[in-house]
Design an enzyme around this catalytic site. Structure first.
Site, mmCIF file in Angstrom:
data_model
loop_
_atom_site.group_PDB
_atom_site.id
_atom_site.type_symbol
_atom_site.label_atom_id
_atom_site.label_comp_id
_atom_site.label_asym_id
_atom_site.label_seq_id
_atom_site.Cartn_x
_atom_site.Cartn_y
_atom_site.Cartn_z
ATOM 1 N N ILE A 74 151.869 19.748 6.430
ATOM 2 C CA ILE A 74 151.082 20.843 6.982
ATOM 3 C C ILE A 74 151.238 20.739 8.498
ATOM 4 O O ILE A 74 151.017 19.675 9.085
ATOM 5 C CB ILE A 74 149.594 20.764 6.559
ATOM 6 C CG1 ILE A 74 148.773 21.860 7.248
ATOM 7 C CG2 ILE A 74 148.993 19.407 6.792
ATOM 8 C CD1 ILE A 74 147.328 21.948 6.748
ATOM 9 N N SER A 75 151.675 21.814 9.121
ATOM 10 C CA SER A 75 151.993 21.783 10.548
ATOM 11 C C SER A 75 150.755 21.499 11.395
ATOM 12 O O SER A 75 149.621 21.804 10.993
ATOM 13 C CB SER A 75 152.606 23.114 10.996
ATOM 14 O OG SER A 75 153.841 23.339 10.374
#
Length: 225
Positions: free
Chosen positions: A71-72
């Site tokens: 997840i960025s």
């Protein structure tokens, strides 16, 4: 006194205080769009991260999720959303649903978002989160992201959340003239660069934004899908 301590004294829940701190940090890093900041504020990042990392949900860093994906970090999500220049009348294609966090943020900015994920297990989990948040303007499928979503093209905006080895022409073909695509590109071995691409009548214009680190954009489908 720092923001979490001040928030605690005012009776603000810990997650909310960390979110307040995150929004302040994003502002200090140059994110000025009130629409993007509002979208970040409205999406509870804690439901998109694995339970083992719940205490780091609002840290400005990427975190691992299933299937070897990530997840960025919130800054990259906000930065890419900002550079897309999305309005509430636009149709957006996202390549790489992942946890669904970027999708949820964009859902608050656009008319409709179509998102493609190659891992079925990730897509199912993301869809459950979308239902939990009552986000009804998201359509998601399992598929080869490098092929885009031809039956729904053209798109006003396209966002790619995995690094392509070269410009993905199939995606560019699905972008409206004047449309914008933001994506990471592998510029050399071990080096990636976030780029903003504007489609023109004859070709496209590219702008370099900043160095990044994403998982690679892979053609085809994994065995489990």
């Amino acid at each position: 006194m720092n923001t979490p301590q001040l928030a605690h004294r005012r009776g603000i829940p810990a997650a909310d205080s960390r979110k307040i701190q995150l929004i302040m940090n994003l502002r200090s890093q140059g994110i000025r769009s009130t629409a993007v900041l509002d979208a970040i504020e409205r999406v509870p990042r804690e439901i998109f991260v694995d339970a083992a990392y719940a205490d780091q949900a609002y840290a400005d860093q990427s975190l691992p999720i299933a299937c070897g994906q990530t997840i960025s970090q919130p800054f990259i999500v906000a930065f890419m959303s900002d550079r897309l220049e999305v309005t509430d009348r636009m149709k957006v294609l996202e390549v790489g649903t992942g946890s669904g966090y970027q999708t949820a943020v964009l859902a608050h900015l656009c008319r409709r978002i179509y998102t493609v994920e190659r891992y079925r297990i990730l897509l199912r989990a993301a869809e459950e989160r979308f239902k939990q948040l009552r986000l009804t303007n998201i359509t998601a499928i399992v598929g080869d992201g490098m092929k885009g979503w031809p039956s729904q093209a053209p798109f006003d905006r396209i966002i790619v959340t995995a690094a392509a080895s070269s410009m993905p022409l199939a995606l560019l073909d699905q972008l409206k003239v004047g449309g914008i695509m933001v994506l990471p590109i592998e510029t050399s071995p071990g080096r990636q660069e976030l780029q903003r691409v504007v489609r023109t009548e004859e070709s496209y214009e590219r702008q370099s934004l900043l160095p990044v680190r994403f998982v690679s954009l892979v053609p085809g489908m994994p065995r489990e899908a």
